[in-house]
Design an enzyme around this catalytic site. Structure first.
Site, short mmCIF file in Angstrom:
data_model
loop_
_atom_site.label_atom_id
_atom_site.label_comp_id
_atom_site.label_asym_id
_atom_site.label_seq_id
_atom_site.Cartn_x
_atom_site.Cartn_y
_atom_site.Cartn_z
N ILE A 99 1.92 -2.31 5.59
CA ILE A 99 3.17 -3.01 5.29
C ILE A 99 3.72 -2.57 3.94
O ILE A 99 4.93 -2.29 3.80
CB ILE A 99 2.96 -4.53 5.35
CG1 ILE A 99 2.81 -4.96 6.82
CG2 ILE A 99 4.12 -5.28 4.69
CD1 ILE A 99 2.52 -6.43 7.01
N VAL B 14 5.38 0.86 4.11
CA VAL B 14 6.70 0.87 4.76
C VAL B 14 7.71 0.09 3.92
O VAL B 14 8.88 0.50 3.80
CB VAL B 14 6.61 0.27 6.18
CG1 VAL B 14 8.00 0.16 6.81
CG2 VAL B 14 5.70 1.13 7.06
N GLU B 15 7.28 -1.00 3.33
CA GLU B 15 8.20 -1.84 2.57
C GLU B 15 8.68 -1.18 1.28
O GLU B 15 9.88 -1.20 0.97
CB GLU B 15 7.51 -3.18 2.22
CG GLU B 15 7.33 -4.12 3.38
CD GLU B 15 8.62 -4.83 3.77
OE1 GLU B 15 9.65 -4.60 3.12
OE2 GLU B 15 8.60 -5.63 4.72
N SER B 16 7.76 -0.64 0.50
CA SER B 16 8.13 -0.19 -0.85
C SER B 16 7.59 1.18 -1.23
O SER B 16 7.88 1.66 -2.34
CB SER B 16 7.61 -1.20 -1.89
OG SER B 16 6.18 -1.21 -1.89
N TYR C 77 11.14 -0.81 11.92
CA TYR C 77 10.11 -1.29 10.99
C TYR C 77 8.79 -1.52 11.73
O TYR C 77 7.73 -1.09 11.27
CB TYR C 77 10.60 -2.59 10.35
CG TYR C 77 9.61 -3.25 9.43
CD1 TYR C 77 9.52 -2.88 8.09
CD2 TYR C 77 8.78 -4.28 9.88
CE1 TYR C 77 8.61 -3.51 7.23
CE2 TYR C 77 7.88 -4.91 9.04
CZ TYR C 77 7.81 -4.52 7.72
OH TYR C 77 6.91 -5.13 6.88
#
Length: 322
Positions: free
Chosen positions: A197, A200-202, A287
């Protein structure tokens, strides 16, 4: 402190100033921010000097010797009665920086500091959820703390893409791995799901901010940050704690269904309930595909005591695929 410290030290504890600050684990800066300066200014000269010197040492994430020397300074300041030093020493034991990881020591140190009004110590104590009287010998006597052994990183071949991603992670981002490992254990969430996560997020950028004002490593929006008691979303420790706490809640809410939990992490549990599965938002569908490419497991253990499951389960109409 219940006989853990001598009468003299106990007296110092009750006269110690109450301070609030979360040590910025993983933030490799030697200079002090305004909040740190205010905290240190409230310390007596001898403990202020120790805290300032230790803070410089712990800014180097990859130097075990420096972190160990910082731990020794925190031990000295703790013996003088500094709640801030006890809290910071607890953080080192919690994350195994410079000293061996020891959650019993960490929990007791957080308990001591929180009993003197240290807010962040109380938050960490609630996270670890351990009650113990184990105290590092260096806090109760003039001895050096034990030193951590250089860690050996091994990658278990269960999620090839995230393993490869981690293996290629640049050195200036690798400090996040140890934070995730420790916090994931506390919350009993698979660290590889958390790492997937974050990737992918940051892309492991601690100061990342989206156009929707999602902040930090796990891209917490302000409402989620407030919901999980994150005061500073750009503080790596607080951010990961909040993100993992939310992920744990989602896994319980969706009864261990990773796909639904991941979709909800992006779009919110309300949207997943509304559409009875992955919401038809291009961003969310993409996502979920990215996260699941790195974390291919469909189910995850969950604690049913955390929350009631989604009401959609009663109707049996969840459609996981968009």
């Amino acid at each position: 402190m219940k006989n853990l410290l001598s009468d003299n030290i106990r007296h110092r504890w009750f006269s110690a100033l109450l301070v609030v600050l979360l040590m910025t684990v993983g933030n490799a800066r030697a200079e002090f921010n305004v909040q740190q300066s205010e905290v240190f200014d409230n310390e007596p000269p001898v403990t202020k000097d120790l805290l300032m010197r230790a803070n410089v040492l712990v800014s180097n994430e990859d130097d075990i010797d420096a972190a160990w020397n910082a731990a020794n300074m925190y031990c000295q300041a703790a013996r003088y009665g500094s709640a801030e030093a006890v809290y910071r020493l607890g953080m080192l034991y919690a994350f195994g920086r410079g000293v061996p990881e020891n959650r019993d020591y960490a929990a007791n140190l957080f308990g001591i500091a929180s009993s003197h009004g240290h807010y962040e110590a109380q938050q960490m104590l609630e996270t670890i959820q351990i009650k113990t009287s184990a105290t590092p010998p260096c806090v109760v006597g003039d001895v050096m703390p034990e030193k951590a052994i250089m860690p050996i990183t091994t990658l278990v071949e269960v999620a090839p893409e995230i393993d490869q991603y981690i293996a290629n992670l640049p050195k200036n981002k690798r400090w996040v791995l140890h934070l995730v490992n420790s916090i994931s254990k506390w919350y009993k969430v698979d660290e590889k799901l958390v790492l997937s996560i974050i990737s992918v997020e940051s892309n492991f950028e601690n100061v990342a901010t989206s156009n929707k004002n999602a902040q930090g490593l796990m891209q917490l929006i302000p409402d989620t940050a407030e919901r999980f008691n994150v005061k500073n979303a750009y503080n790596a420790t607080q951010n990961i704690k909040g993100g993992v706490a939310y992920l744990r809640w989602l896994l319980a809410y969706f009864k261990g269904d990773v796909t639904l939990a991941v979709a909800a992490y992006n779009a919110g549990e309300g949207a997943v309930n509304k559409y009875k599965g992955i919401p038809p938002y291009p961003e969310t569908k993409q996502y979920v595909k990215k996260v699941q490419a790195r974390y291919p497991f469909k189910t995850h253990a969950y604690d049913s005591n955390i929350t009631e499951p989604s009401p959609v389960f009663k109707s049996g109409k969840f459609k996981v695929r968009a």
